[in-house]
Design an enzyme around this catalytic site. Structure first.
Site, PDB file in Angstrom:
ATOM      1  N   LYS A 165       0.442  -0.867   4.434  1.00  0.00           N
ATOM      2  CA  LYS A 165       0.820  -0.936   5.854  1.00  0.00           C
ATOM      3  C   LYS A 165       1.644  -2.177   6.229  1.00  0.00           C
ATOM      4  O   LYS A 165       2.851  -2.200   6.029  1.00  0.00           O
ATOM      5  CB  LYS A 165      -0.419  -0.813   6.726  1.00  0.00           C
ATOM      6  CG  LYS A 165      -1.117   0.566   6.545  1.00  0.00           C
ATOM      7  CD  LYS A 165      -1.998   0.920   7.694  1.00  0.00           C
ATOM      8  CE  LYS A 165      -2.913   2.110   7.447  1.00  0.00           C
ATOM      9  NZ  LYS A 165      -2.458   3.371   7.958  1.00  0.00           N
ATOM     10  N   TYR A 215     -12.602   4.929   4.882  1.00  0.00           N
ATOM     11  CA  TYR A 215     -11.511   5.759   4.356  1.00  0.00           C
ATOM     12  C   TYR A 215     -10.699   4.941   3.363  1.00  0.00           C
ATOM     13  O   TYR A 215     -10.337   3.797   3.643  1.00  0.00           O
ATOM     14  CB  TYR A 215     -10.610   6.215   5.508  1.00  0.00           C
ATOM     15  CG  TYR A 215      -9.420   7.045   5.069  1.00  0.00           C
ATOM     16  CD1 TYR A 215      -9.584   8.327   4.561  1.00  0.00           C
ATOM     17  CD2 TYR A 215      -8.115   6.548   5.184  1.00  0.00           C
ATOM     18  CE1 TYR A 215      -8.490   9.089   4.172  1.00  0.00           C
ATOM     19  CE2 TYR A 215      -7.020   7.305   4.794  1.00  0.00           C
ATOM     20  CZ  TYR A 215      -7.212   8.587   4.283  1.00  0.00           C
ATOM     21  OH  TYR A 215      -6.126   9.330   3.900  1.00  0.00           O
ATOM     22  N   ASP A 230     -10.697  -2.978   0.624  1.00  0.00           N
ATOM     23  CA  ASP A 230      -9.545  -2.175   1.029  1.00  0.00           C
ATOM     24  C   ASP A 230      -9.003  -2.797   2.309  1.00  0.00           C
ATOM     25  O   ASP A 230      -9.548  -2.587   3.391  1.00  0.00           O
ATOM     26  CB  ASP A 230      -9.997  -0.725   1.238  1.00  0.00           C
ATOM     27  CG  ASP A 230      -8.859   0.164   1.699  1.00  0.00           C
ATOM     28  OD1 ASP A 230      -7.826  -0.368   2.162  1.00  0.00           O
ATOM     29  OD2 ASP A 230      -9.014   1.397   1.625  1.00  0.00           O
TER      30      ASP A 230
HETATM   31  C1  PLP Z   1      -8.377   1.552   5.060  1.00  0.00           C
HETATM   32  C2  PLP Z   1      -7.336   2.460   4.466  1.00  0.00           C
HETATM   33  N1  PLP Z   1      -7.272   2.587   3.143  1.00  0.00           N
HETATM   34  C3  PLP Z   1      -6.353   3.365   2.545  1.00  0.00           C
HETATM   35  C4  PLP Z   1      -5.455   4.089   3.298  1.00  0.00           C
HETATM   36  C5  PLP Z   1      -4.461   4.968   2.624  1.00  0.00           C
HETATM   37  O1  PLP Z   1      -3.186   4.408   2.738  1.00  0.00           O
HETATM   38  P1  PLP Z   1      -1.898   5.339   2.726  1.00  0.00           P
HETATM   39  O2  PLP Z   1      -1.964   6.189   3.950  1.00  0.00           O
HETATM   40  O3  PLP Z   1      -0.748   4.375   2.714  1.00  0.00           O
HETATM   41  O4  PLP Z   1      -1.963   6.143   1.463  1.00  0.00           O
HETATM   42  C6  PLP Z   1      -5.492   4.007   4.688  1.00  0.00           C
HETATM   43  C7  PLP Z   1      -4.564   4.775   5.524  1.00  0.00           C
HETATM   44  O5  PLP Z   1      -4.642   4.858   6.714  1.00  0.00           O
HETATM   45  C8  PLP Z   1      -6.460   3.164   5.291  1.00  0.00           C
HETATM   46  O6  PLP Z   1      -6.555   3.047   6.619  1.00  0.00           O
END
Ligand code: PLP
Length: 446
Positions: free
Chosen positions: A285, A156, A257
């Site tokens: 986060k 994700y 990521d």
């Molecule tokens: C691995 C990863 N990438 C990107 C995101 C997206 O971040 P945001 O929710 O701050 O837009 C998340 C959100 O949970 C995530 O877990």
């Protein structure tokens, strides 16, 4: 806040969530589903409403005290309301909220990230992980002159059109590529043409896809530890190294990521812990202990695309002094070994990880516990370990649902995906309470 805690025959607390239920029903009249992030729709017994939080605990509107292992979906590595972060933010509130200009905290936090994170030669701040991923992809496309992004099944990267494919759903595969499945209606029909999806944690498949399509691929993007969906799945030994080599060979930008793993698995994120440096990495986060902040960090030559290649990156709230005050306080603590934060996370998290594994041996349905002391997952599956989406696909989601239902009724709250996050505010006795509750929940499953 008021509430009653009833006791079951074995003297355990059984929590009730009626006020939360009334809140969610009222909220549905004003917001779809009564929530403001789709992820919250999946909570058990229903999306809860909270009154306050402190340390490792949440207090909901029914007056229930919940031991929190969801931690805002990851940001709260130092627990709820860490005093030094709150002090720093309060000081900044007296100074100013937004300047539409530069300020010293930007320099301070950029310097901290650069000393902590291996790939961070330059960075740009944003607000959310989703948008930071967009900048990383744009930088990669600008630098390579190529259009396609290779992502992995089950990973994700936020909710934008460029990447919202093949997260919780999959399709048939051919020649190493998996059919594109959109995870939302309403995506731009053309967006799926610029993405390729393949299986993660398989070097041979990756080499095949890059051999066939490498000349079109601007970026290979992955969670270096698959942690959002499907459990917490570490890369197989050598997989990240192979990915690094293959990206170099085929001229693709390697993007990690690290929105979940960043600052959680080590001060320098998964790349530091696992010893493989990407070209670009995305953080969010935990960087600001619960205040909204993200960044893209990486090779100077790529970030400099903003100046030299005409890459647009803008945002009213980018570099928010409030979020950066929180980040400066957070990273100052995390980068100081004398604080003992990672040592504590490791010690208490190991107690939880090993404790859950031991309790899992008594589970009536096979239960895999895997991950790291700081971040782990409970997955009901009859396999020794989960190595990728295909293993996770066979997990028993009904058992997980019942298990989480029973845990939350006892005041223990992992994420709705069965992920457990740890904070430095958790104590040994919190872990022991969680293990007792887990034991009882597994007995109930029987
Ligand atoms: C691995 C990863 N990438 C990107 C995101 C997206 O971040 P945001 O929710 O701050 O837009 C998340 C959100 O949970 C995530 O877990």
């Amino acid at each position: 806040v008021t509430g009653t805690i009833q006791r079951s025959a074995d003297d355990r607390a059984v929590l009730h969530f009626e006020k939360s239920h009334k809140r969610i029903e009222a909220a549905k009249k004003l917001a779809p589903g009564g929530v403001h992030s789709n992820v919250r729709l999946n909570e058990v017994p229903w999306p809860l409403s909270f009154h306050s939080a402190d340390g490792a605990h949440l207090t909901d509107v029914d007056g229930n005290l919940l031991l929190d292992f969801a931690l805002g979906q990851g940001p709260l590595l130092l627990g709820h309301r860490p005093p030094k972060v709150i002090d720093a933010v309060e000081r900044q509130l007296q100074l100013g909220l937004l300047y539409a200009g530069q300020h010293d905290l930007e320099l301070e936090v950029a310097g901290l990230v650069a000393t902590m994170v291996p790939c961070a030669e330059r960075l740009r701040f944003g607000v959310t992980g989703s948008e930071a991923v967009q900048l990383a992809i744009r930088l990669a496309r600008a630098a390579t002159g190529r259009g396609k992004v290779l992502k992995f099944q089950g990973h994700y990267h936020g909710w934008a059109d460029t990447v919202l494919f093949n997260v919780g759903t999959t399709g048939p595969s051919r020649d190493g590529l998996i059919d594109i499945i959109t995870e939302s209606t309403g995506l731009a029909p053309s967006s799926s043409k610029d993405v390729l999806v393949t299986q993660w944690n398989d070097e041979t498949v990756l080499e095949r896809v890059l051999s066939d399509h490498g000349s079109e691929i601007a970026a290979v993007i992955m969670e270096p530890v698959m942690a959002n969906t499907g459990g917490v799945i570490p890369p197989r030994p050598g997989y990240l190294e192979a990915t690094r080599r293959l990206c170099d060979r085929f001229g693709a930008v390697l993007i990690f990521d690290e929105v979940i793993t960043g600052f959680r698995l080590a001060p320098g994120g998964a790349q530091a812990r696992l010893g493989v440096t990407p070209d670009l990495a995305v953080f969010g986060k935990a960087i600001a202990s619960g205040f909204p902040l993200s960044c893209v960090a990486g090779r100077a030559s790529l970030l400099d695309g903003v100046e030299k290649l005409g890459v647009n990156h803008s945002g009213t709230f980018n570099g928010s002094p409030i979020s950066l005050a929180a980040a400066a306080a957070t990273l100052t603590l995390l980068s100081d070994p004398s604080q003992g934060i990672y040592e504590r996370l490791n010690r208490i998290g190991t107690r939880l990880l090993l404790g859950l594994r031991e309790v899992a041996t008594g589970s009536p349905i096979p239960l895999v516990v895997q991950g790291f002391p700081e971040l782990m997952a409970t997955i009901f599956a009859n396999v020794p370990a989960i190595h990728g989406y295909t293993d996770a696909e066979h997990a028993d989601s009904g058992a997980l649902h019942q298990f989480l239902h029973s845990l939350v009724a006892q005041g223990v709250r992992p994420t709705s995906r069965g992920t457990w996050m740890l904070s430095s505010a958790h104590s040994e006795s919190d872990v022991d309470a969680a293990l007792d509750a887990t034991r009882r929940s597994l007995q109930e499953l029987a």
